[in-house]
Design a protein around this motif. Sequence first.
Motif, mmCIF file in Angstrom:
data_model
loop_
_atom_site.group_PDB
_atom_site.id
_atom_site.type_symbol
_atom_site.label_atom_id
_atom_site.label_comp_id
_atom_site.label_asym_id
_atom_site.label_seq_id
_atom_site.Cartn_x
_atom_site.Cartn_y
_atom_site.Cartn_z
ATOM 1 N N ASP A 69 0.944 -1.211 -0.001
ATOM 2 C CA ASP A 69 -0.124 -0.004 -0.078
ATOM 3 C C ASP A 69 0.789 1.154 -0.175
ATOM 4 O OD1 ASP A 69 -1.983 1.988 0.304
ATOM 5 O OD2 ASP A 69 -2.186 1.559 2.384
ATOM 6 N N ILE A 70 1.057 1.803 -1.270
ATOM 7 C CA ILE A 70 1.981 2.825 -1.327
ATOM 8 C C ILE A 70 1.489 3.889 -2.260
ATOM 9 C CG2 ILE A 70 4.174 1.739 -0.717
ATOM 10 C CD1 ILE A 70 4.717 1.467 -3.723
ATOM 11 N N ASP A 71 0.198 4.070 -2.114
ATOM 12 C CA ASP A 71 -0.509 5.322 -2.544
ATOM 13 C C ASP A 71 -0.204 5.550 -3.932
ATOM 14 O OD1 ASP A 71 -1.835 5.517 -0.296
ATOM 15 O OD2 ASP A 71 -0.519 6.946 0.570
ATOM 16 N N GLY A 72 -0.214 4.538 -4.991
ATOM 17 C CA GLY A 72 -0.286 4.778 -6.298
ATOM 18 C C GLY A 72 1.071 4.188 -6.879
ATOM 19 N N GLY A 73 1.907 3.749 -6.045
ATOM 20 C CA GLY A 73 3.181 3.171 -6.597
ATOM 21 C C GLY A 73 3.067 1.529 -6.820
ATOM 22 N N GLU A 74 2.014 1.072 -6.666
ATOM 23 C CA GLU A 74 2.059 -0.246 -6.626
ATOM 24 C C GLU A 74 2.545 -1.110 -7.798
ATOM 25 O OE1 GLU A 74 -0.131 1.433 -3.375
ATOM 26 O OE2 GLU A 74 -0.443 1.831 -5.669
ATOM 27 N N VAL A 75 2.172 -0.400 -8.974
ATOM 28 C CA VAL A 75 2.682 -1.175 -10.234
ATOM 29 C C VAL A 75 4.089 -1.467 -10.167
ATOM 30 C CG1 VAL A 75 2.858 -0.830 -12.746
ATOM 31 C CG2 VAL A 75 0.630 -0.775 -11.657
ATOM 32 N N GLY A 76 4.856 -0.234 -10.091
ATOM 33 C CA GLY A 76 6.411 -0.325 -10.056
ATOM 34 C C GLY A 76 6.864 -1.317 -9.040
ATOM 35 N N ALA A 77 6.386 -1.125 -7.665
ATOM 36 C CA ALA A 77 6.713 -1.996 -6.859
ATOM 37 C C ALA A 77 6.422 -3.622 -7.254
ATOM 38 C CB ALA A 77 5.922 -1.699 -5.318
ATOM 39 N N LEU A 78 5.584 -3.753 -7.576
ATOM 40 C CA LEU A 78 5.283 -5.266 -8.154
ATOM 41 C C LEU A 78 6.266 -5.489 -9.457
ATOM 42 C CD1 LEU A 78 1.195 -5.474 -8.520
ATOM 43 C CD2 LEU A 78 2.733 -6.587 -6.676
ATOM 44 N N HIS A 79 6.516 -4.674 -10.044
ATOM 45 C CA HIS A 79 7.519 -4.931 -11.045
ATOM 46 C C HIS A 79 8.997 -5.306 -10.519
ATOM 47 C CE1 HIS A 79 5.462 -4.709 -14.865
ATOM 48 N NE2 HIS A 79 4.964 -3.660 -14.728
ATOM 49 N N SER A 80 9.244 -4.753 -9.512
ATOM 50 C CA SER A 80 10.398 -4.735 -8.603
ATOM 51 C C SER A 80 10.486 -5.964 -8.013
ATOM 52 C CB SER A 80 10.510 -3.674 -7.594
ATOM 53 O OG SER A 80 9.741 -3.806 -6.502
ATOM 54 N N ALA A 81 9.406 -6.817 -7.736
ATOM 55 C CA ALA A 81 9.300 -8.194 -7.305
ATOM 56 C C ALA A 81 9.207 -9.202 -8.244
ATOM 57 C CB ALA A 81 8.286 -8.058 -6.047
ATOM 58 N N ASP A 82 9.597 -9.097 -9.634
ATOM 59 C CA ASP A 82 9.226 -10.246 -10.494
ATOM 60 C C ASP A 82 9.968 -11.579 -10.142
ATOM 61 O OD1 ASP A 82 7.752 -8.643 -12.353
ATOM 62 O OD2 ASP A 82 9.389 -7.977 -13.422
ATOM 63 N N ARG A 83 11.203 -11.518 -9.666
ATOM 64 C CA ARG A 83 11.573 -12.665 -8.990
ATOM 65 C C ARG A 83 10.958 -13.361 -7.894
ATOM 66 N NH1 ARG A 83 17.992 -13.758 -7.525
ATOM 67 N NH2 ARG A 83 17.772 -15.929 -7.229
ATOM 68 N N ILE A 84 10.809 -12.659 -7.028
ATOM 69 C CA ILE A 84 9.903 -12.867 -5.668
ATOM 70 C C ILE A 84 8.664 -13.698 -6.314
ATOM 71 C CG2 ILE A 84 8.713 -12.629 -3.698
ATOM 72 C CD1 ILE A 84 11.044 -10.062 -3.336
ATOM 73 N N LEU A 85 7.821 -12.834 -7.005
ATOM 74 C CA LEU A 85 6.418 -13.479 -7.505
ATOM 75 C C LEU A 85 6.512 -14.710 -8.297
ATOM 76 C CD1 LEU A 85 4.816 -10.006 -8.540
ATOM 77 C CD2 LEU A 85 4.731 -11.207 -6.221
ATOM 78 N N SER A 86 7.723 -14.855 -9.273
ATOM 79 C CA SER A 86 7.421 -16.102 -9.838
ATOM 80 C C SER A 86 8.386 -17.186 -9.221
ATOM 81 C CB SER A 86 8.499 -15.771 -11.346
ATOM 82 O OG SER A 86 9.993 -15.252 -10.793
ATOM 83 N N GLU A 87 9.357 -16.941 -8.252
ATOM 84 C CA GLU A 87 10.015 -18.180 -7.697
ATOM 85 C C GLU A 87 9.403 -18.601 -6.275
ATOM 86 O OE1 GLU A 87 14.212 -17.385 -7.379
ATOM 87 O OE2 GLU A 87 14.326 -17.048 -9.526
ATOM 88 N N ARG A 88 9.030 -17.458 -5.444
ATOM 89 C CA ARG A 88 8.617 -17.799 -4.100
ATOM 90 C C ARG A 88 6.790 -17.798 -4.338
ATOM 91 N NH1 ARG A 88 11.530 -18.903 0.296
ATOM 92 N NH2 ARG A 88 10.318 -18.293 2.299
ATOM 93 N N HIS A 89 6.239 -16.975 -5.083
ATOM 94 C CA HIS A 89 4.992 -16.979 -5.166
ATOM 95 C C HIS A 89 4.359 -16.686 -3.850
ATOM 96 C CE1 HIS A 89 1.603 -17.556 -8.270
ATOM 97 N NE2 HIS A 89 1.012 -18.047 -7.248
ATOM 98 N N PRO A 90 4.365 -15.808 -3.294
ATOM 99 C CA PRO A 90 3.894 -15.344 -1.968
ATOM 100 C C PRO A 90 2.468 -14.952 -2.030
ATOM 101 C CG PRO A 90 5.296 -13.354 -2.710
ATOM 102 C CD PRO A 90 5.470 -14.644 -3.697
ATOM 103 N N SER A 91 1.567 -15.037 -0.870
ATOM 104 C CA SER A 91 0.472 -14.328 -1.021
ATOM 105 C C SER A 91 0.564 -12.977 -0.944
ATOM 106 C CB SER A 91 -0.274 -14.808 0.469
ATOM 107 O OG SER A 91 -0.391 -16.154 0.561
ATOM 108 N N LEU A 92 -0.392 -12.104 -1.497
ATOM 109 C CA LEU A 92 -0.345 -10.871 -1.392
ATOM 110 C C LEU A 92 -1.659 -10.159 -1.090
ATOM 111 C CD1 LEU A 92 1.124 -11.750 -4.543
ATOM 112 C CD2 LEU A 92 2.090 -9.397 -3.960
#
Length: 209
Positions: free
Chosen positions: A138-161
């Motif tokens: 929750d960063i008031d508008g910066g969520e897309v950039g933050a998600l792009h900054s976590a590409d490896r985490i999302l693909s390898e760890r697949h955390p809940s969000l």
Amino acid sequence: KRMVLPSAGPRRLPFGIGRGVRMRIDFQQQTRTYLGLYEIELSRYLRRILRPGVTAFDVGARHGYDSLVIAKHTRSAVAAFECDASCVADMSESFALNPALAGLIRSVQAMVGADPGELRLDDWAYDDGFVPDFIKLDIDGGEVGALHSADRILSERHPSLIVEVHSRELERDSGAILAAHGYHPIVVSQRKIAPDFRPDEHNRWLVAL
């Protein structure tokens, strides 16, 4: 309101998912937090996610409420990312009020995102050896950039969000990023009765388990 409400100071939360946590509460702005009403739409999902041993990133930690709730339920490591120095000071004060939890929470003062000069979550996680099982964003508008900054985490760890979105465009774009990583996010809307006051016309959450 100032004449009726108690003065700001340390309080133990008596209700809700954060019951028992101690925080510095300013009743001018945090009465709902104190009463356990803050973002109660998410409580059912948090109770499913926050199992003992789950590690987490709280991105946009603000005053530290979510970080404390996460640590309370998981009894595991939490990284609290916040760019505002005054918020970092406030949350550090609240963490210190909870000695059993404070050692689990690590404050990180940084602007999270994928642009030059911003902190990429992938870099921080893999450099530090702390890759989370859950990300609250929750960063008031910066969520897309933050998600792009976590590409490896999302693909390898697949955390809940849980991703808070403040416009239809952010909701669409954030949902598309999650879907590209194999998630099927659900949209959670604000409650109809006594909703939190929000300055944005559009304010919902994407929950991806």
